[in-house]
Motif scaffolding. Structure first.
Motif, PDB file in Angstrom:
ATOM      1  N   ALA A  54       2.096  57.889  75.811  1.00  0.00           N
ATOM      2  CA  ALA A  54       0.732  57.787  76.332  1.00  0.00           C
ATOM      3  C   ALA A  54      -0.061  59.054  76.041  1.00  0.00           C
ATOM      4  O   ALA A  54      -1.237  59.018  75.682  1.00  0.00           O
ATOM      5  N   ASN A  55       0.628  60.219  76.183  1.00  0.00           N
ATOM      6  CA  ASN A  55      -0.022  61.490  75.892  1.00  0.00           C
ATOM      7  C   ASN A  55      -0.413  61.600  74.425  1.00  0.00           C
ATOM      8  O   ASN A  55      -1.475  62.125  74.080  1.00  0.00           O
ATOM      9  N   LEU A  56       0.477  61.121  73.555  1.00  0.00           N
ATOM     10  CA  LEU A  56       0.217  61.213  72.121  1.00  0.00           C
ATOM     11  C   LEU A  56      -1.025  60.428  71.724  1.00  0.00           C
ATOM     12  O   LEU A  56      -1.706  60.770  70.759  1.00  0.00           O
ATOM     13  N   GLN A  57      -1.316  59.368  72.453  1.00  0.00           N
ATOM     14  CA  GLN A  57      -2.462  58.539  72.137  1.00  0.00           C
ATOM     15  C   GLN A  57      -3.736  59.026  72.815  1.00  0.00           C
ATOM     16  O   GLN A  57      -4.833  58.593  72.470  1.00  0.00           O
ATOM     17  N   ALA A  58      -3.603  59.954  73.764  1.00  0.00           N
ATOM     18  CA  ALA A  58      -4.773  60.418  74.510  1.00  0.00           C
ATOM     19  C   ALA A  58      -5.552  61.442  73.692  1.00  0.00           C
ATOM     20  O   ALA A  58      -4.995  62.210  72.914  1.00  0.00           O
ATOM     21  N   ALA A  59      -6.852  61.473  73.872  1.00  0.00           N
ATOM     22  CA  ALA A  59      -7.695  62.442  73.181  1.00  0.00           C
ATOM     23  C   ALA A  59      -7.557  63.807  73.853  1.00  0.00           C
ATOM     24  O   ALA A  59      -7.522  63.891  75.088  1.00  0.00           O
ATOM     25  N   PRO A  60      -7.468  64.887  73.084  1.00  0.00           N
ATOM     26  CA  PRO A  60      -7.408  66.226  73.682  1.00  0.00           C
ATOM     27  C   PRO A  60      -8.665  66.500  74.490  1.00  0.00           C
ATOM     28  O   PRO A  60      -9.782  66.264  74.010  1.00  0.00           O
ATOM     29  N   ARG A  61      -8.490  66.988  75.695  1.00  0.00           N
ATOM     30  CA  ARG A  61      -9.644  67.326  76.535  1.00  0.00           C
ATOM     31  C   ARG A  61      -9.215  68.364  77.565  1.00  0.00           C
ATOM     32  O   ARG A  61      -8.039  68.536  77.849  1.00  0.00           O
ATOM     33  N   GLY A  62     -10.200  69.070  78.115  1.00  0.00           N
ATOM     34  CA  GLY A  62      -9.931  70.074  79.133  1.00  0.00           C
ATOM     35  C   GLY A  62     -10.037  71.485  78.578  1.00  0.00           C
ATOM     36  O   GLY A  62     -10.425  71.704  77.426  1.00  0.00           O
ATOM     37  N   LYS A  63      -9.682  72.473  79.411  1.00  0.00           N
ATOM     38  CA  LYS A  63      -9.816  73.879  79.034  1.00  0.00           C
ATOM     39  C   LYS A  63      -8.484  74.447  78.549  1.00  0.00           C
ATOM     40  O   LYS A  63      -7.445  74.252  79.174  1.00  0.00           O
TER      41      LYS A  63
ATOM     42  N   MET B  78     -12.605  73.532  67.684  1.00  0.00           N
ATOM     43  CA  MET B  78     -13.497  72.962  68.691  1.00  0.00           C
ATOM     44  C   MET B  78     -14.466  71.948  68.090  1.00  0.00           C
ATOM     45  O   MET B  78     -14.877  71.012  68.769  1.00  0.00           O
ATOM     46  N   ARG B  79     -14.838  72.138  66.828  1.00  0.00           N
ATOM     47  CA  ARG B  79     -15.680  71.128  66.180  1.00  0.00           C
ATOM     48  C   ARG B  79     -14.928  69.807  66.033  1.00  0.00           C
ATOM     49  O   ARG B  79     -15.515  68.733  66.153  1.00  0.00           O
ATOM     50  N   GLN B  80     -13.630  69.889  65.790  1.00  0.00           N
ATOM     51  CA  GLN B  80     -12.826  68.673  65.647  1.00  0.00           C
ATOM     52  C   GLN B  80     -12.497  68.031  66.992  1.00  0.00           C
ATOM     53  O   GLN B  80     -12.223  66.832  67.059  1.00  0.00           O
ATOM     54  N   HIS B  81     -12.502  68.835  68.059  1.00  0.00           N
ATOM     55  CA  HIS B  81     -12.118  68.329  69.382  1.00  0.00           C
ATOM     56  C   HIS B  81     -13.209  68.680  70.391  1.00  0.00           C
ATOM     57  O   HIS B  81     -13.090  69.642  71.159  1.00  0.00           O
ATOM     58  N   PRO B  82     -14.291  67.918  70.405  1.00  0.00           N
ATOM     59  CA  PRO B  82     -15.459  68.268  71.225  1.00  0.00           C
ATOM     60  C   PRO B  82     -15.227  68.211  72.726  1.00  0.00           C
ATOM     61  O   PRO B  82     -16.053  68.724  73.483  1.00  0.00           O
TER      62      PRO B  82
ATOM     63  N   THR C 149       0.502  68.825  76.902  1.00  0.00           N
ATOM     64  CA  THR C 149      -0.762  68.099  76.987  1.00  0.00           C
ATOM     65  C   THR C 149      -1.337  67.886  75.589  1.00  0.00           C
ATOM     66  O   THR C 149      -1.059  68.660  74.668  1.00  0.00           O
ATOM     67  N   PRO C 150      -2.158  66.842  75.416  1.00  0.00           N
ATOM     68  CA  PRO C 150      -2.776  66.630  74.099  1.00  0.00           C
ATOM     69  C   PRO C 150      -3.573  67.838  73.615  1.00  0.00           C
ATOM     70  O   PRO C 150      -3.576  68.139  72.428  1.00  0.00           O
ATOM     71  N   LYS C 151      -4.258  68.537  74.535  1.00  0.00           N
ATOM     72  CA  LYS C 151      -5.062  69.688  74.099  1.00  0.00           C
ATOM     73  C   LYS C 151      -4.162  70.795  73.545  1.00  0.00           C
ATOM     74  O   LYS C 151      -4.473  71.397  72.510  1.00  0.00           O
ATOM     75  N   LEU C 152      -3.027  71.076  74.224  1.00  0.00           N
ATOM     76  CA  LEU C 152      -2.140  72.133  73.746  1.00  0.00           C
ATOM     77  C   LEU C 152      -1.443  71.714  72.463  1.00  0.00           C
ATOM     78  O   LEU C 152      -1.345  72.506  71.517  1.00  0.00           O
ATOM     79  N   ARG C 153      -0.975  70.477  72.423  1.00  0.00           N
ATOM     80  CA  ARG C 153      -0.274  70.021  71.218  1.00  0.00           C
ATOM     81  C   ARG C 153      -1.203  70.059  70.012  1.00  0.00           C
ATOM     82  O   ARG C 153      -0.835  70.496  68.920  1.00  0.00           O
ATOM     83  N   SER C 154      -2.458  69.609  70.191  1.00  0.00           N
ATOM     84  CA  SER C 154      -3.399  69.595  69.065  1.00  0.00           C
ATOM     85  C   SER C 154      -3.749  71.015  68.633  1.00  0.00           C
ATOM     86  O   SER C 154      -3.915  71.291  67.438  1.00  0.00           O
ATOM     87  N   PHE C 155      -3.851  71.943  69.600  1.00  0.00           N
ATOM     88  CA  PHE C 155      -4.145  73.336  69.267  1.00  0.00           C
ATOM     89  C   PHE C 155      -3.000  73.959  68.477  1.00  0.00           C
ATOM     90  O   PHE C 155      -3.225  74.627  67.451  1.00  0.00           O
ATOM     91  N   ILE C 156      -1.782  73.743  68.927  1.00  0.00           N
ATOM     92  CA  ILE C 156      -0.623  74.291  68.219  1.00  0.00           C
ATOM     93  C   ILE C 156      -0.565  73.758  66.790  1.00  0.00           C
ATOM     94  O   ILE C 156      -0.401  74.528  65.828  1.00  0.00           O
ATOM     95  N   ASP C 157      -0.721  72.461  66.637  1.00  0.00           N
ATOM     96  CA  ASP C 157      -0.669  71.857  65.297  1.00  0.00           C
ATOM     97  C   ASP C 157      -1.774  72.413  64.400  1.00  0.00           C
ATOM     98  O   ASP C 157      -1.552  72.678  63.215  1.00  0.00           O
TER      99      ASP C 157
END
Length: 297
Positions: A84-93, A115-119, A280-288
């Motif tokens: 479910a997390n993998l499918q969620a859009a990254p959001r938050g601080k 940040m442009r890719q993840h508004p 979290t999606p935000k951390l995973r997307s940032f790391i990647d």
């Protein structure tokens, strides 16, 4: 019937003490609960529950199977949550920390792209050369330019941190240009003062004739890389600083490389974050994003 469903029914029957209570909790009849248990017993050829008219109890095999079934169901729940997390859009601080020079010259442009890719993600970036405790100080991730010693953390390499030696043309015209590493001992070499310690007293260089360890000194030490760069531009001496920070000055001629055949060994850069079975999606997307931007190793 699905084995995982039968396991879940069996676990509920074991925990409630009767097929009727398990059925009431699960919204099914006691007969349906009994059918699930019997299917498991038949499949694995062992009795899981002792049945009598007045009470039910787990057999020895049933107790072992109960513990293992709970583990299997917990892992399945974790896998579903991860999916479910993998499918969620990254959001938050995101709270990020990085050393000052690397953060200002390399990480900030990367964060702007991210940040442009993840508004829906906002970033709180702290730049400090102090050694940050990721967990105790509540950061999602930190960049560290040093060998990693904290075994509590996960470390992802994001590329070497390359350094260069340079000075202003005015300084070299006045004091002369070093031709060999040992010539540095006759020059002013303003140093970077790390948090809680002074500047390096030895520079390690690798060249065509091998490795050199050169003692250096100066009347000037600064705890900020940009200020150290400014001092070098103004003719304060020869500095050893990150290539990324000095690239524009070198291209414009404000600074000139010294001993170009000798390079300081690059420093390791790692992105550190706390171990978590469900990032979290935000951390995973940032790391990647950061690993892809800077490259591993």
């Amino acid at each position: 019937m699905d084995r995982l469903t039968s396991m879940a029914v069996f676990v509920k029957a074991a925990e409630t003490g009767s097929f009727a209570a398990a059925g009431a909790a699960l919204g099914m009849t006691s007969q349906a609960v009994g059918k699930h248990v019997r299917l498991l017993e038949e499949r694995y050829r062992m009795q899981l529950i002792n049945r009598s008219t007045r009470r039910q109890s787990l057999t020895e095999a049933g107790r072992a199977f109960y513990e293992r079934s709970k583990s299997v169901l917990a892992e399945m729940e974790a896998a579903e949550a991860l999916a479910a997390n993998l499918q969620a859009a990254p959001r938050g601080k995101l709270r990020i920390n990085a050393p000052v020079s690397f953060g200002a010259h390399s990480l900030v442009p990367t964060l702007a792209q991210y940040m442009r890719q993840h508004p829906e993600v906002s970033v709180d970036l702290t730049l400090s050369d102090r050694l940050i405790d990721v967990i105790d100080e509540g950061y999602d991730a930190v960049v560290r330019i040093a060998p990693i010693a904290d075994s509590r953390l996960i470390a992802r390499p994001i590329g070497p941190y390359r350094l260069t030696i340079c000075a202003s043309p005015a300084y070299l015209a006045e004091r002369g240009t070093p031709l060999r590493p040992e010539d540095l001992t006759q020059h002013e070499c303003p140093g970077f003062s790390y948090w809680g310690r002074g500047p390096l007293r030895e520079w390690h260089l690798v060249g065509p004739d091998g490795r050199h360890v050169v003692p250096v000194s100066s009347r000037f030490s600064i705890n900020n890389g940009q200020a150290l760069r400014n001092a070098a531009v103004e003719g304060a001496g020869i500095i050893l600083q990150p290539c990324a920070m000095l690239r524009e000055d070198l291209a414009a001629g404000r600074l000139v490389r010294v001993l170009p055949d000798y390079e300081p060994p690059p420093l390791p850069i790692h992105l550190l974050f706390a171990p978590d079975r469900r990032p979290t999606p935000k951390l995973r997307s940032f790391i990647d994003f950061v690993v892809a931007r800077f490259g591993e190793g």
